[in-house]
Motif scaffolding. Structure first.
Motif, short mmCIF file in Angstrom:
data_model
loop_
_atom_site.label_atom_id
_atom_site.label_comp_id
_atom_site.label_asym_id
_atom_site.label_seq_id
_atom_site.Cartn_x
_atom_site.Cartn_y
_atom_site.Cartn_z
N ALA A 203 0.83 -1.21 0.00
CA ALA A 203 0.00 0.00 0.00
C ALA A 203 0.86 1.25 0.00
O ALA A 203 0.55 2.24 -0.69
N VAL A 204 1.97 1.24 0.76
CA VAL A 204 2.90 2.38 0.75
C VAL A 204 3.45 2.60 -0.64
O VAL A 204 3.54 3.74 -1.13
N ASN A 206 2.06 1.84 -3.49
CA ASN A 206 1.00 2.40 -4.33
C ASN A 206 0.83 3.90 -4.10
O ASN A 206 0.77 4.69 -5.05
N LYS A 207 0.74 4.29 -2.84
CA LYS A 207 0.50 5.70 -2.53
C LYS A 207 1.70 6.56 -2.92
O LYS A 207 1.54 7.70 -3.37
N ASN A 208 2.90 6.03 -2.76
CA ASN A 208 4.10 6.74 -3.18
C ASN A 208 4.11 6.94 -4.68
O ASN A 208 4.45 8.02 -5.19
N SER A 209 3.71 5.91 -5.41
CA SER A 209 3.65 5.99 -6.87
C SER A 209 2.62 7.02 -7.31
O SER A 209 2.87 7.82 -8.23
N ASN A 210 1.46 7.03 -6.67
CA ASN A 210 0.41 8.01 -7.01
C ASN A 210 0.90 9.44 -6.77
O ASN A 210 0.69 10.33 -7.60
N LEU A 211 1.54 9.65 -5.62
CA LEU A 211 2.03 10.98 -5.27
C LEU A 211 3.09 11.45 -6.27
O LEU A 211 3.08 12.60 -6.72
N TYR A 245 -0.50 8.79 1.51
CA TYR A 245 0.83 8.18 1.63
C TYR A 245 1.27 8.14 3.10
O TYR A 245 1.77 7.12 3.58
N ARG A 246 1.07 9.26 3.79
CA ARG A 246 1.47 9.32 5.21
C ARG A 246 0.71 8.28 6.03
O ARG A 246 1.29 7.60 6.89
#
Length: 593
Positions: A203-204, A206-211, A245-246
């Protein structure tokens, strides 16, 4: 994977399994020699360090009771020496492994970049650039330590456990069993959180990639953002993505932190049990205070490798999420590549034939259907028609940026699907709608496709397209440094430089996709003079919405309804009073207005 969306998580198309890690070992094997040296230094450092508790036991049980000051100084000096030597060996090993880690990063990143260079346009059409970039930079950085130090440290910590256990049992068997009592509890704990921990780091990722994708998109489009005063709205989107992401990061760290917390508490509990068993359950004849002190030291040392292994496990779980993405990219099939037995094309004359060509960007829908036409060497062809009809698709298929889904394309009678890409594209000059300018000098940009060109040849190409005059107006002329994407240049200047770059390659087949779309009428007239000379003896395909630029083409093809609606010279099509005539007269009326 959700295509072209910065706010939708990527779905892995090939979930991680042990084969991914075996593939990662290929990079490790290339660094086998320095890693063996580092492992030897680590073992030696650990072995020397483990003698310190034995020296301490001897000092407490023998030297101090004997009150021999000289012996006490000598044993203390020996203990200090073991610590210094152990630290020095560990420092040398650290330097070696830092170099190994950087070599691994270099090799993985090079393989990724090489593979990305070979992927077709469709791969980039389907993915936000930020989600590609993060795999090459961030993810590779994140796995380097696990693939270098992680392997060495894993072996070392296992050996440490074996050595420490051997020393413990040599000192006292009963207290050694007390030390080992916490291991089943720790193993059960790891089993319970393993899957949750791995999913949290996915999940981290994924969110890092989105950001990263949104940040890259926002930077590229900052001008449009400011024009439409979207700053507040974009900041809100960024804040939401950063918050997501956080949140996932904190959740993943929560699982990571549980492991050292558990190890520390088990180590403390075991040490307490050693003192309780040693002082209360065993008699002084069975165990001395020096033995208890040595065993408590070994217990702390025994659980330290377990803590280190736990941290390595954490790092491995984190890296698994990144390895999945990296190998997914490396496994992305190269859809446009040389066919088995592909042959190099000879020097081209420039005949181009479309034989019942069908093509669609997505399965189930087509842009072109059963398209057939034949272009003679040296003939100039204009492709006109409504937006989205397939004009750019035609020239992209000639360049083989995409492969046809039906029919075939022949160049001088050779099927381009059975020819090498290098021999095809090296004889083509292609200027796409996006006039991409690289960071560097104007000279370097024009010479990009032909590095052996002399400065005189560069200047000649620039003069042909009427770029020489404005280039010389810069203080440093052709040596003027331009930023990425040519931000210091006007759109028209970028197109002229791109045009000179294409012409310098001296192609047999020339493709111009909206080559003059951002050039003013005066410059366009000058450019047309150079083009008339350039097009002599070359087969050319020209896409232009501004029909005044295609008057002199040998043939004009009106692309519509997945094929050629009508074709002929300008005069023939005007006389026919069909689709081209309507488009041409509409443009003339707009110019009058």
């Amino acid at each position: 994977m959700a295509r072209n969306k910065f706010d939708i998580d990527e779905n892995l198309e090939s979930p991680f399994d042990i084969r991914h890690f075996k593939r990662a070992l290929v990079y490790i094997k290339r660094q086998k020699r320095p890693m063996i040296v580092a492992l030897a230094l680590s073992v030696l450092s650990a072995g020397i360090g483990l003698t310190a508790p034995l020296i301490m036991q001897h000092i407490v049980d023998v030297t101090i009771p004997a009150k021999t000051v000289g012996a006490l100084v000598g044993w203390s000096a020996l203990m200090l020496a073991t610590i210094v030597i152990s630290v020095a060996l560990a420092a040398v090993r650290g330097r070696i492994m830092t170099s190994v880690g950087q070599d691994i990063i270099f090799e993985i990143r090079s393989d990724l970049f090489k593979h990305l260079q070979s992927l077709s346009f469709k791969y980039y059409d389907d993915r936000p650039q930020g989600k590609i970039l993060i795999r090459v930079v961030n993810y590779v950085n994140s796995i380097s330590d696990v693939l270098s130090n992680g392997i060495i440290n894993f072996i070392l910590e296992i050996l440490n456990l074996v050595f420490i256990a051997a020393f413990m049992f040599a000192v006292d068997v009963k207290l050694s069993l007390v030390t080992l009592a916490g291991l089943p509890v720790f193993a059960l704990f790891l089993l319970l959180i393993k899957n949750k921990q791995r999913r949290s780091w996915q999940a981290v990722s994924n969110k890092n990639s989105n950001l990263n994708a949104y940040t890259q998109e926002s930077i590229s489009g900052v001008g449009v953002t400011q024009i439409f005063t979207r700053e507040d709205r974009n900041e809100a989107i960024f804040t939401r993505l950063a918050s997501n992401y956080r949140q996932e990061w904190m959740r993943a760290i929560h699982f990571n932190a549980m492991i050292p917390f558990t190890v520390d508490n088990l180590a403390t509990l075991v040490t307490t049990l050693i003192y309780m068993v040693g002082l209360l359950a065993l008699s002084p004849q069975d165990v001395t205070f020096g033995v208890i002190l040595a065993m408590s030291s070994y217990a702390a040392r025994f659980w330290q490798p377990i803590l280190n292994l736990s941290n390595l496990y954490n790092g491995f779980v984190n890296s698994v999420a990144y390895l999945e993405r990296i190998f997914e990219t490396l496994d992305e099939p190269v859809s446009v590549k040389d066919a088995p037995g592909a042959k190099a094309l000879p020097q081209l004359q420039g005949r181009v034939t479309f034989d019942n060509v069908t093509f669609g960007y997505d399965t189930g829908s087509s842009v072109l259907e059963n398209l057939s036409f034949d272009v003679r060497p040296g003939e100039s062809i204009a492709l006109v028609g409504p937006t989205g009809a397939g004009k750019t698709t035609v020239v992209n298929l000639i360049s083989r940026f995409y492969d046809v889904t039906g029919g075939r394309i022949l160049v001088d009678g050779h099927d381009i699907a059975q020819s090498t890409l290098q021999s095809l594209r090296s004889q083509m000059g292609i200027m796409l709608q996006d006039s991409f300018i690289f960071s560097g000098t104007i000279l370097d940009n024009i010479r990009y496709g032909r590095l052996d060109a002399t400065e005189e040849e560069v200047v000649a190409a620039a003069k042909t397209v009427r770029a020489d005059a404005f280039i010389r107006e810069f203080e440093h002329g052709y040596l003027t440094e331009v930023n990425e994407r040519g931000s210091k240049l006007s759109q028209g200047q970028r197109q002229l430089i791109s045009f000179a770059r294409t012409l310098l390659a001296d192609p047999r087949i020339l493709i111009l996709d909206e080559a003059t779309s951002s050039i003013d009428a005066k410059t366009e007239r000058l450019l047309q003079q150079g083009l008339n000379e350039l097009l002599k003896g070359r087969t050319s395909f020209i896409i232009a919405h501004r029909l005044s630029t295609v008057h002199n083409c040998d043939r004009i093809m009106y692309i519509s309804d997945k094929g050629i609606a009508e074709a002929g010279s300008h005069d023939e099509l005007i006389e026919k009073r069909g689709l081209y005539y309507k488009l041409y007269t509409a443009q003339k009326m707009e110019m009058v207005v």
